[in-house]
Write an enzyme that holds these catalytic residues in place. Structure first.
Site, PDB file in Angstrom:
ATOM      1  N   ASP A   1       0.837  -1.204   0.000  1.00  0.00           N
ATOM      2  CA  ASP A   1       0.000   0.000   0.000  1.00  0.00           C
ATOM      3  C   ASP A   1       0.869   1.251   0.000  1.00  0.00           C
ATOM      4  OD1 ASP A   1      -2.568   1.556   0.495  1.00  0.00           O
ATOM      5  OD2 ASP A   1      -1.313   2.182   2.192  1.00  0.00           O
TER       6      ASP A   1
ATOM      7  N   LYS B   1      -3.772   5.873  -3.485  1.00  0.00           N
ATOM      8  CA  LYS B   1      -4.850   6.717  -2.983  1.00  0.00           C
ATOM      9  C   LYS B   1      -5.056   7.943  -3.864  1.00  0.00           C
ATOM     10  CE  LYS B   1      -3.655   5.098   1.626  1.00  0.00           C
ATOM     11  NZ  LYS B   1      -2.347   4.489   1.308  1.00  0.00           N
TER      12      LYS B   1
ATOM     13  N   TYR C   1       2.900  10.105   0.023  1.00  0.00           N
ATOM     14  CA  TYR C   1       4.069   9.532   0.692  1.00  0.00           C
ATOM     15  C   TYR C   1       5.340   9.921  -0.066  1.00  0.00           C
ATOM     16  CZ  TYR C   1       0.555   6.538   2.960  1.00  0.00           C
ATOM     17  OH  TYR C   1      -0.528   6.066   3.654  1.00  0.00           O
TER      18      TYR C   1
END
Length: 333
Positions: free
Chosen positions: A43, A75, A48
């Site tokens: 994930d 995401k 990030y």
């Protein structure tokens, strides 16, 4: 769709240089070690490292997984805006990244479509297995929450459902830190998964009241992130020093509870981290647990903790002392 996550997944925020920079070679090594250890769920998110985690994960898996067997989730909800004047050596939004961007919340239709395409390219994949909505809810947005929810419901979810219907995204869901927004979205949208961070752990079982039963009813699976509640369930409190819970300093009541848990762990010869990783998996709604993994050492620790035997009597003592909810399913021996 049916996804075989395995009990342990790989949370890739750390390889986006969360809090500190790590070399590309170290990021690649830990992804390779995870792959060799049999982990198949990874994930990540554009946020990030402002694309760095996705780039590193994509590059590593392009070599390790040429047939695309890994399950990849990323995401939407934070677009990456150019930030040419930022100091790349300073921490910003929690990351020390060489990528000259800042992430900005945006749940609109166009932003979701652009985010999906950019992530797909960074991950070097023709399709994305799971696309989560990142950090919707009052925890993240405060007074702006209602406006953000309208933006998501009127725009972002239309994009997500189109991508899923086209088959270029396998499943859609939420990636959040709070319960209420999950129940709000479940009442309005058809989602497949919830990545719930830190809310169903040894320290928190509030989802037993309504969220987990609702997920069971609707066939929505839970991916459990943040199993250590920001670290306190990994390091414990007996050593002294600063401890963190829910992204901040741990309050005295939490420190006392963890201290009592550690005492019981010592009585049974059980590592606190092992109990923290294994506990959520006993609930039938929980598909996998994904701690953040930033080094080969962290990976090996998680593997060891996941495999540690825990006697049924240990869980019963936690219930008898009201340290976990009496209703909570617990792992079998």
């Amino acid at each position: 769709m049916t996804l075989n996550f395995g009990r342990l997944g790989f949370g890739a925020a750390a390889i986006g240089n969360l809090y500190r920079a790590i070399p590309d070679s170290d990021a690649r090594s830990v992804v390779a070690a995870a792959w060799d250890a049999g982990l198949r769920y990874f994930d990540t998110a554009p946020h990030y490292g402002f694309g760095l985690s996705e780039k590193r994960l994509g590059a590593a898996l392009a070599d390790l997984d040429p047939r695309g067997e890994a399950i990849l989730s990323t995401k939407i909800g934070r677009r990456l805006d150019p930030a040419p004047d930022v100091d790349l050596w300073q921490q910003r939004q929690g990351f020390v990244s060489p990528e000259p961007y800042e992430s900005v919340f945006d749940y609109s239709y166009d932003a979701v479509m652009r985010s999906y395409e950019a992530s797909r390219q960074r991950l070097q994949r023709d399709r994305i297995d799971i696309l989560y909505v990142h950090d919707i809810g009052r925890f993240a947005h405060g007074d702006a929450h209602d406006a953000r929810m309208r933006e998501l419901m009127e725009g972002g979810f239309r994009a997500l459902t189109e991508l899923r219907a086209a088959g270029v995204v396998g499943a859609i869901g939420l990636g959040v830190n709070e319960i209420a927004v999950c129940e709000d979205v479940l009442a309005q949208a058809n989602i497949d998964l919830i990545l719930l961070a830190g809310r169903y752990t040894l320290l928190e079982q509030a989802p037993l009241d309504s969220l987990l039963p609702l997920c069971m009813q609707k066939g929505v699976r839970i991916v459990l992130g943040g199993p250590y509640n920001s670290g306190i369930l990994a390091q414990g409190v007996r050593h002294g020093g600063a401890v963190h819970y829910d992204y901040g300093p741990a309050p005295a009541e939490i420190v006392a509870r963890v201290g009592r848990m550690e005492h019981i762990c010592a009585d049974f010869g059980v590592a606190l981290g092992a109990a923290a990783l294994q506990f959520p998996l006993a609930h039938p709604a929980v598909a996998t647990v994904i701690p953040g993994i930033g080094s080969v050492r962290h990976l090996q620790s998680a593997l060891d903790l996941m495999g540690q035997p825990i006697p049924p009597a240990f869980w019963q003592v936690l219930k008898d002392e009201a340290l976990i909810d009496a209703r909570a399913p617990v792992p079998a021996a």
